[in-house]
Scaffold this motif. Structure first.
Motif, PDB file in Angstrom:
ATOM      1  N   TRP A 232      -3.460   3.310   3.994  1.00 46.47           N
ATOM      2  CA  TRP A 232      -3.667   4.256   2.892  1.00 46.47           C
ATOM      3  C   TRP A 232      -3.562   5.695   3.405  1.00 46.47           C
TER       4      TRP A 232
ATOM      5  N   VAL B 226      -7.775  10.885   1.979  1.00 42.03           N
ATOM      6  CA  VAL B 226      -8.316   9.527   1.881  1.00 42.03           C
ATOM      7  C   VAL B 226      -9.673   9.504   2.569  1.00 42.03           C
TER       8      VAL B 226
ATOM      9  N   ILE C 231       0.832  -1.207   0.000  1.00 41.06           N
ATOM     10  CA  ILE C 231       0.000   0.000   0.000  1.00 41.06           C
ATOM     11  C   ILE C 231       0.867   1.258   0.000  1.00 41.06           C
TER      12      ILE C 231
ATOM     13  N   ALA D 208      -0.078   3.930  -2.723  1.00 45.30           N
ATOM     14  CA  ALA D 208      -0.579   5.221  -2.255  1.00 45.30           C
ATOM     15  C   ALA D 208       0.274   6.368  -2.785  1.00 45.30           C
TER      16      ALA D 208
END
Length: 338
Positions: free
Chosen positions: A136, A144, A99, A103
């Protein structure tokens, strides 16, 4: 949501200050009344779905489009692969990418990331950590937005509170009954966690009725009690359906999984088999104070609630669904608007 836009994540509505939440609800009503258009020209929103969605995907994508932005929808089943969330892990398993890297890369393409993360489904203690959505938020350089994790569903709660505000005019002194309903495919407890904490924070009196073994997350209940003490609200848990509905202004029907049986479908099915009488019907609705009916959907008709109440004059299920669009427009304008 404080700081610059890159740090303004929405994992739960607790990420909003009290004044911010009230302002966002006012903005949601204004977006609906004025049919707000424009404001996000040249902005791109990425939507990542690791689980299926109907209302969330459609309403969010429509909100982006109506504000003049561009939405990119990515589905884990077809568009990308499993991602690793654990920091420092030796990636010799199924996930080919971390991630952290996804991200960073997506932050260079997009202005906001809205994500519905996958659930591991092995134990509640694992899933309740919301490790994926928090990873994230840690690594992204754009806002986010949580589109429903194991623990929270802030977008649904925002629309729910908008619907209550729009219909009843105020929160303080209003009574909300959250009534568990029977379903062969119960939802996660995320909607109810977000609904409960938001309602008591705004001053509503909340009663929760559910069968034995369907308690909500203990830490969430503790957080809700603290909020209720600060706001002057009240919480009653473990009442019967009839007691919860008595004098209620809103009856919120919702099925949720037993956290005791999380990750064990055999035990979960056995427990549910003993709960067939948990349905919202006209007799229950009549116990309220001109009670309105809410349900986040999808709803199993004549199992969770009868056709009579779902299609009756006090049902707010379609307004509630529509308000997902308007409240998300207000949220996006707050996060990305100039």
């Amino acid at each position: 949501m404080s700081g610059d836009s890159a740090g303004r994540h929405l994992i739960s509505l607790q990420d909003l200050g009290d004044d911010e939440l009230r302002t966002l609800l006012e903005g949601s009503l204004r977006a609906k009344a004025e049919a707000t258009r424009g404001g996000l020209e040249g902005r791109t929103a990425g939507m990542l779905f690791f689980r299926g969605s109907l209302r969330t995907r459609t309403s969010f994508e429509a909100a982006v489009h109506q504000l003049g932005g561009h939405g990119l929808n990515l589905n884990a089943a077809t568009d990308f692969w499993e991602l690793e969330a654990r920091s420092g892990s030796v990636m010799d398993g199924r996930a080919p990418e971390h991630i952290r890297d996804a991200a960073e890369v997506l932050s260079r393409y997009l202005d906001v990331l809205a994500i519905r993360p996958a659930l591991e489904g092995q134990s509640w203690e694992t899933d309740r950590r919301d490790a994926s959505i928090r990873a994230w938020a840690e690594h992204a350089r754009v806002p986010v937005i949580n589109m429903e994790s194991a623990l929270w569903h802030p977008l649904q709660a925002l629309a729910d509170m908008m619907t209550v505000y729009e219909t009843l005019g105020e929160f303080r002194g209003r009574r909300l009954a959250i009534v568990w309903t029977h379903s062969p495919t119960p939802a996660s407890s995320a909607v109810v966690h977000s609904l409960l904490t938001s309602a008591v924070r705004l001053g509503m009196e909340v009663r929760i009725a559910h069968p034995r073994g369907y308690d909500l997350d203990g830490e969430v209940l503790g957080c809700a009690r603290d909020m209720a003490e600060r706001s002057g609200a009240a919480i009653e848990i473990g009442t019967s359906r009839e007691e919860a509905a008595a004098g209620a202004h809103v009856i919120y029907a919702r099925s949720w999984q037993s956290l005791e049986d999380h990750g064990n479908p055999t035990l979960a099915a056995s427990r549910r088999a003993r709960t067939g009488e948990w349905i919202v019907d006209e007799a229950l609705l009549a116990r309220g104070d001109e009670a309105r009916l809410m349900h986040a959907g999808p709803v199993r008709r004549n199992l969770e609630a009868t056709d009579e109440v779902l299609d009756g004059p006090r049902s707010m299920i379609y307004e509630q669904a529509e308000n997902r669009l308007h409240s998300q427009k207000a949220l996006l304008a707050s996060l990305l608007g100039n």
